[in-house]
Scaffold this motif. Structure first.
Motif, PDB file in Angstrom:
ATOM      1  N   HIS A 191    -142.758  -2.243 -54.306  1.00  0.00           N
ATOM      2  CA  HIS A 191    -142.407  -1.770 -55.649  1.00  0.00           C
ATOM      3  C   HIS A 191    -143.139  -0.473 -55.987  1.00  0.00           C
ATOM      4  O   HIS A 191    -142.543   0.464 -56.532  1.00  0.00           O
ATOM      5  CB  HIS A 191    -142.728  -2.839 -56.701  1.00  0.00           C
ATOM      6  N   ASP A 192    -144.411  -0.394 -55.662  1.00  0.00           N
ATOM      7  CA  ASP A 192    -145.176   0.829 -55.934  1.00  0.00           C
ATOM      8  C   ASP A 192    -144.625   2.007 -55.129  1.00  0.00           C
ATOM      9  O   ASP A 192    -144.477   3.112 -55.645  1.00  0.00           O
ATOM     10  CB  ASP A 192    -146.657   0.625 -55.616  1.00  0.00           C
ATOM     11  N   CYS A 193    -144.330   1.760 -53.856  1.00  0.00           N
ATOM     12  CA  CYS A 193    -143.765   2.828 -53.020  1.00  0.00           C
ATOM     13  C   CYS A 193    -142.398   3.260 -53.532  1.00  0.00           C
ATOM     14  O   CYS A 193    -142.073   4.451 -53.530  1.00  0.00           O
ATOM     15  CB  CYS A 193    -143.654   2.372 -51.567  1.00  0.00           C
ATOM     16  N   ASN A 194    -141.610   2.292 -53.956  1.00  0.00           N
ATOM     17  CA  ASN A 194    -140.281   2.610 -54.466  1.00  0.00           C
ATOM     18  C   ASN A 194    -140.358   3.512 -55.695  1.00  0.00           C
ATOM     19  O   ASN A 194    -139.572   4.446 -55.832  1.00  0.00           O
ATOM     20  CB  ASN A 194    -139.521   1.327 -54.787  1.00  0.00           C
ATOM     21  N   ASN A 195    -141.321   3.237 -56.579  1.00  0.00           N
ATOM     22  CA  ASN A 195    -141.482   4.081 -57.764  1.00  0.00           C
ATOM     23  C   ASN A 195    -141.797   5.521 -57.379  1.00  0.00           C
ATOM     24  O   ASN A 195    -141.225   6.470 -57.930  1.00  0.00           O
ATOM     25  CB  ASN A 195    -142.590   3.525 -58.658  1.00  0.00           C
ATOM     26  N   MET A 196    -142.694   5.707 -56.422  1.00  0.00           N
ATOM     27  CA  MET A 196    -143.044   7.061 -55.988  1.00  0.00           C
ATOM     28  C   MET A 196    -141.892   7.732 -55.246  1.00  0.00           C
ATOM     29  O   MET A 196    -141.636   8.930 -55.413  1.00  0.00           O
ATOM     30  CB  MET A 196    -144.292   7.024 -55.106  1.00  0.00           C
ATOM     31  N   LEU A 197    -141.178   6.947 -54.444  1.00  0.00           N
ATOM     32  CA  LEU A 197    -140.053   7.505 -53.700  1.00  0.00           C
ATOM     33  C   LEU A 197    -138.951   7.997 -54.627  1.00  0.00           C
ATOM     34  O   LEU A 197    -138.298   9.003 -54.344  1.00  0.00           O
ATOM     35  CB  LEU A 197    -139.479   6.459 -52.744  1.00  0.00           C
ATOM     36  N   GLN A 198    -138.727   7.303 -55.719  1.00  0.00           N
ATOM     37  CA  GLN A 198    -137.690   7.730 -56.650  1.00  0.00           C
ATOM     38  C   GLN A 198    -138.016   9.097 -57.249  1.00  0.00           C
ATOM     39  O   GLN A 198    -137.120   9.930 -57.456  1.00  0.00           O
ATOM     40  CB  GLN A 198    -137.475   6.685 -57.739  1.00  0.00           C
ATOM     41  N   ILE A 199    -139.284   9.357 -57.499  1.00  0.00           N
ATOM     42  CA  ILE A 199    -139.702  10.670 -58.003  1.00  0.00           C
ATOM     43  C   ILE A 199    -139.479  11.732 -56.938  1.00  0.00           C
ATOM     44  O   ILE A 199    -138.935  12.810 -57.207  1.00  0.00           O
ATOM     45  CB  ILE A 199    -141.171  10.633 -58.449  1.00  0.00           C
ATOM     46  N   ILE A 200    -139.887  11.432 -55.710  1.00  0.00           N
ATOM     47  CA  ILE A 200    -139.722  12.386 -54.610  1.00  0.00           C
ATOM     48  C   ILE A 200    -138.248  12.681 -54.377  1.00  0.00           C
ATOM     49  O   ILE A 200    -137.838  13.846 -54.265  1.00  0.00           O
ATOM     50  CB  ILE A 200    -140.388  11.845 -53.329  1.00  0.00           C
ATOM     51  N   LEU A 201    -137.434  11.632 -54.296  1.00  0.00           N
ATOM     52  CA  LEU A 201    -136.004  11.826 -54.037  1.00  0.00           C
ATOM     53  C   LEU A 201    -135.322  12.563 -55.188  1.00  0.00           C
ATOM     54  O   LEU A 201    -134.497  13.457 -54.954  1.00  0.00           O
ATOM     55  CB  LEU A 201    -135.323  10.475 -53.800  1.00  0.00           C
ATOM     56  N   GLY A 202    -135.655  12.208 -56.397  1.00  0.00           N
ATOM     57  CA  GLY A 202    -135.054  12.894 -57.546  1.00  0.00           C
ATOM     58  C   GLY A 202    -135.370  14.368 -57.563  1.00  0.00           C
ATOM     59  O   GLY A 202    -134.481  15.200 -57.779  1.00  0.00           O
ATOM     60  N   ASN A 203    -136.624  14.714 -57.309  1.00  0.00           N
ATOM     61  CA  ASN A 203    -136.996  16.133 -57.282  1.00  0.00           C
ATOM     62  C   ASN A 203    -136.384  16.860 -56.093  1.00  0.00           C
ATOM     63  O   ASN A 203    -136.012  18.035 -56.205  1.00  0.00           O
ATOM     64  CB  ASN A 203    -138.518  16.282 -57.285  1.00  0.00           C
ATOM     65  N   ALA A 204    -136.255  16.186 -54.966  1.00  0.00           N
ATOM     66  CA  ALA A 204    -135.621  16.813 -53.801  1.00  0.00           C
ATOM     67  C   ALA A 204    -134.147  17.100 -54.086  1.00  0.00           C
ATOM     68  O   ALA A 204    -133.638  18.180 -53.749  1.00  0.00           O
ATOM     69  CB  ALA A 204    -135.765  15.927 -52.571  1.00  0.00           C
ATOM     70  N   TYR A 205    -133.457  16.144 -54.716  1.00  0.00           N
ATOM     71  CA  TYR A 205    -132.049  16.369 -55.080  1.00  0.00           C
ATOM     72  C   TYR A 205    -131.926  17.553 -56.055  1.00  0.00           C
ATOM     73  O   TYR A 205    -131.055  18.417 -55.889  1.00  0.00           O
ATOM     74  CB  TYR A 205    -131.438  15.127 -55.725  1.00  0.00           C
ATOM     75  N   LEU A 206    -132.793  17.585 -57.061  1.00  0.00           N
ATOM     76  CA  LEU A 206    -132.740  18.678 -58.037  1.00  0.00           C
ATOM     77  C   LEU A 206    -133.040  20.022 -57.381  1.00  0.00           C
ATOM     78  O   LEU A 206    -132.387  21.034 -57.676  1.00  0.00           O
ATOM     79  CB  LEU A 206    -133.728  18.415 -59.178  1.00  0.00           C
ATOM     80  N   ALA A 207    -134.021  20.048 -56.492  1.00  0.00           N
ATOM     81  CA  ALA A 207    -134.371  21.295 -55.818  1.00  0.00           C
ATOM     82  C   ALA A 207    -133.231  21.760 -54.912  1.00  0.00           C
ATOM     83  O   ALA A 207    -132.949  22.964 -54.830  1.00  0.00           O
ATOM     84  CB  ALA A 207    -135.653  21.118 -55.007  1.00  0.00           C
ATOM     85  N   LEU A 208    -132.567  20.826 -54.253  1.00  0.00           N
ATOM     86  CA  LEU A 208    -131.441  21.200 -53.388  1.00  0.00           C
ATOM     87  C   LEU A 208    -130.303  21.828 -54.182  1.00  0.00           C
ATOM     88  O   LEU A 208    -129.603  22.712 -53.684  1.00  0.00           O
ATOM     89  CB  LEU A 208    -130.927  19.983 -52.624  1.00  0.00           C
ATOM     90  N   GLU A 209    -130.119  21.373 -55.410  1.00  0.00           N
ATOM     91  CA  GLU A 209    -129.068  21.955 -56.248  1.00  0.00           C
ATOM     92  C   GLU A 209    -129.384  23.397 -56.636  1.00  0.00           C
ATOM     93  O   GLU A 209    -128.472  24.183 -56.882  1.00  0.00           O
ATOM     94  CB  GLU A 209    -128.884  21.121 -57.514  1.00  0.00           C
ATOM     95  N   ASP A 210    -130.666  23.736 -56.679  1.00  0.00           N
ATOM     96  CA  ASP A 210    -131.078  25.059 -57.138  1.00  0.00           C
ATOM     97  C   ASP A 210    -131.174  26.110 -56.043  1.00  0.00           C
ATOM     98  O   ASP A 210    -131.335  27.287 -56.352  1.00  0.00           O
ATOM     99  CB  ASP A 210    -132.427  24.979 -57.855  1.00  0.00           C
TER     100      ASP A 210
END
Length: 71
Positions: free
Chosen positions: A13-32
């Motif tokens: 659960h702790d890893c999943n919380n951190m991964l969601q932040i990493i993945l979300g920012n990676a998706y946003l950065a890829l769009e830019d």
């Protein structure tokens, strides 16, 4: 075995919380970034590693919940 399952679930659960932040920012950065940007490949590698890690987290959660998972 019960204690190991609880530990695995808590860590997952702790890893999943951190991964969601990493993945979300990676998706946003890829769009830019532009398609021909040198950074695009590195961002895609971050995203791919994050997705593999999220899959591992799902397996840990399934273990903690004693769920059957497809091979």
């Amino acid at each position: 075995m019960e204690a190991v399952g609880r530990l695995a679930g808590g860590v997952a659960h702790d890893c999943n919380n951190m991964l969601q932040i990493i993945l979300g920012n990676a998706y946003l950065a890829l769009e830019d970034v532009n398609e021909d940007s040198l950074v695009k490949k590195e961002l895609q590698e971050i995203l791919d590693a994050g997705l593999r890690s999220a899959d591992l987290t799902r397996q840990l959660l399934a273990f903690a919940r004693k769920q059957a998972s497809p091979p």
